[in-house]
Structures are given as structure tokens and as C-alpha cells.
Enzyme design. Structure first.
Site, PDB file in Angstrom:
ATOM      1  N   GLY A   1       0.804  -1.200   0.000  1.00  9.89           N
ATOM      2  CA  GLY A   1       0.000   0.000   0.000  1.00  9.89           C
ATOM      3  C   GLY A   1       0.843   1.257   0.000  1.00  9.89           C
ATOM      4  O   GLY A   1       1.977   1.257  -0.493  1.00  9.89           O
TER       5      GLY A   1
ATOM      6  N   ASP B   1       3.403   6.803 -10.925  1.00 10.82           N
ATOM      7  CA  ASP B   1       3.088   8.118 -11.498  1.00 10.82           C
ATOM      8  C   ASP B   1       1.577   8.345 -11.499  1.00 10.82           C
ATOM      9  O   ASP B   1       1.108   9.455 -11.219  1.00 10.82           O
ATOM     10  CB  ASP B   1       3.631   8.213 -12.917  1.00 10.82           C
ATOM     11  CG  ASP B   1       5.099   7.824 -12.987  1.00 10.82           C
ATOM     12  OD1 ASP B   1       5.844   8.192 -12.063  1.00 10.82           O
ATOM     13  OD2 ASP B   1       5.490   7.133 -13.944  1.00 10.82           O
TER      14      ASP B   1
END
Length: 315
Positions: free
Chosen positions: A225, A252
Site C-alpha cells: 500500500g 506516477d
């Protein structure tokens, strides 16, 4: 509007193969060509989400022209800075189990004049930008202090900066207090000079980056995570992923999700995780659209599992 800066963009070709066997002729089951570079990918993810973006980047030669063309076809505004060298071309090979092999070219060497022109382009185009996302490695010719100079100039103009880089460039820029930095686990470990074994180790490392100047740290911890450490404390978020198809550009996409949602707090962290989880389930460096997201599957908590061992510890 989110303005992105990519000092070392690329033309990326991704091949999907049944398996990667050295020395053999391999027939691809799929391939795609995308404009690449971390900042470029952030712009692509922002555009895929339906938000406004502008990509500032140095471009040269036929690959550079193709990068500009592909971005234009995706409806992304480009502010190109012409350079004498040729934009690099990268190759990625994706296997069915999610294993990705990348071959990244070095890229052109920028002159001092070209480096200054790039800074000038950012200054001239940043009016009205909600965030400036400075992303990726620095090309040859740019000193590690180049990002620090950009952050200082942007702050002087009243802009907020998100920085996604690593190594000396990251450490040099911290003194200028970027508003958020986004390392992955390996980059975080490199920055503090020690291994990360647990989520707690990552929290401590993020706190050290804040002590060095970062106002907030958004750390990607791979399959475990993401972690956000800022003035309000630490938050941890995760989401289930059925199958990893390609992780190219997933970080990104995650940064884009964070900035789209305001770039601060637990809500932005949840958006970051939703975008990252969606991206790894898409081919190549494809960016998720709103229909790909599963925001209800994201779990965010301020009760960070400090003792949880990372799926992929960083030594």
C-alpha cells in the site's frame, strides 16, 4: 491545473510475452508505444482522469517529435524545450505473472543553456497551476542541485511542488522544502541509508525526510500500500489487486491521483491508492480512467500497522 516537468523524457515501447527466455526468438502477444518519463506519465494520468495538465519537457530528434505527437493525440498540452540531443527510447518486457524487465537508455546530455531554458519554460508556464510535479531522473548535464533550484524558484513564485526523484537530486532538493515528495520503498531506504523491513521502518524514514525539509512524504510500499506522513501524523492505505499486469507508470498514476484530490490529507491518499491499484491491472503504461477505479475498495487508517513486515523488504 497540474503542470508536470520531465527533465529526461522517453519514448517507451512495451512488449507482452508468454515468457522471457534469453537467447531465444520470442513472439510478443501484445505491444504498445507510449510517451514516457515520470512527469509525462503523471500528465497522462491527470488527462485520463479528465483534469487539466501541461507537460514541460526537453525534446530532441525523431523520438522527441513522436513523444510530442503521442501526447497531442491524447489531448495533453505540451510545452517542448528543443534540445540538440535525441530523446531516449526505452523498452519494457512484461510477463504474465507481472514480472517486468526494463531497458532504459541514458538519454541526451543537456547543455547549461538548455538547462536554463527548461527552468525558464517552467516559470513562464506555471501561472495558474495548482501543482507543479517535478518527476524522474536528471539527464546528463544537469547537476543534482537542478531540482533544488527549480523548487526554490517555484516557491518564490507562490507555486506548490510535488517532487518524485531519488538519490542526490532528492537529498539536495529537501533543503528547499518541497510540499510533498514521493519515494518508493527502495528510494526511501536509499535516502536514509538503511534497510526497511516493516511499515514502521518506512514511517521512521519518512519522518526523517520531513526533518530534512520535506513538508509531506507520500511513500509507495509496493503490494502493501502507501503511506502519507505530514503535519497531521501518519496515514496508511491499501487496496486489493486481483492480478498485476504491468507496474510501468503505476507510481506516477498514484501521484496524479494524489494531486487531483488536492494533494493533502487522507482523501488524497485514498485517491492515490485507487489510481495506483487500477494502473497495475492495465497493460503497458496505460493510465486508468474513472471507470477503472474502485475507490470503495481502498482502506485508509491512521492506526498504522507499524509491526507489519513488508511483502518486499528493502535491504
Amino acid at each position: 491545473m497540474i503542470l508536470t516537468v520531465t527533465p529526461n523524457p522517453s519514448l517507451d515501447r512495451t512488449y507482452e510475452v508468454p515468457s522471457l527466455d534469453r537467447g531465444e526468438v520470442i513472439r510478443a502477444t501484445g505491444d504498445r508505444m507510449d510517451p514516457g518519463g515520470k512527469g509525462v506519465n503523471v500528465s497522462r494520468a491527470v488527462a485520463a482522469a479528465g483534469a487539466e495538465t501541461l507537460a514541460v519537457l526537453p525534446l530532441g530528434g525523431a523520438p522527441g517529435a513522436l513523444v510530442a505527437q503521442l501526447l497531442d493525440e491524447q489531448g495533453i498540452k505540451v510545452a517542448p524545450v528543443p534540445v540538440a540531443g535525441q530523446t531516449r527510447s526505452n523498452i519494457a518486457v512484461a510477463e504474465p505473472d507481472g514480472t517486468l524487465t526494463k531497458i532504459n537508455a541514458t538519454g541526451p546530455e543537456l547543455t547549461s543553456v538548455e538547462a536554463e531554458l527548461l527552468l525558464t519554460a517552467v516559470r513562464e508556464r506555471s501561472t495558474g497551476a495548482d501543482w507543479i510535479a517535478c518527476c524522474g531522473s536528471l539527464p546528463r548535464g544537469l547537476a543534482p542541485s537542478w531540482y533544488a533550484d527549480l523548487v526554490a524558484r517555484a516557491h518564490a513564485a507562490g507555486a506548490r511542488i510535488a517532487l518524485d526523484t531519488s538519490g542526490p537530486a532528492l537529498l539536495a532538493a529537501l533543503a528547499e522544502r518541497p510540499d510533498v515528495v514521493k519515494p518508493n520503498a527502495e528510494e526511501l531506504a536509499e535516502a536514509v541509508g538503511r534497510p526497511l523491513v516493516t511499515v514502521g521502518d518506512a514511517v521512521k524514514a519518512a519522518e526523517e525526510l520531513r526533518e530534512l525539509g520535506a513538508r509531506a512524504v507520500l511513500a509507495s510500499l509496493g503490494a502493501d500500500g502507501q503511506l502519507l506522513v505530514d503535519d497531521s501524523g501518519a496515514h496508511f492505505a491499501s487496496a486489493p489487486v486481483d492480478a498485476v499486469r504491468s507496474n510501468v507508470g503505476a507510481g506516477d498514476s498514484s501521484l496524479a491521483g494524489f494531486l487531483i484530490a488536492g494533494g493533502t490529507g487522507a482523501t488524497a491518499l485514498a485517491s492515490a491508492v485507487a489510481h495506483g491499484a487500477a494502473a497495475v491491472q492495465l497493460p503497458g503504461s496505460a493510465m486508468p480512467t474513472p471507470s477503472d477505479l474502485a475507490p470503495d475498495a481502498v482502506t485508509v487508517t491512521s492506526e498504522v500497522p507499524m509491526d507489519r513486515v513488508l511483502t518486499e523488504p528493502v535491504s
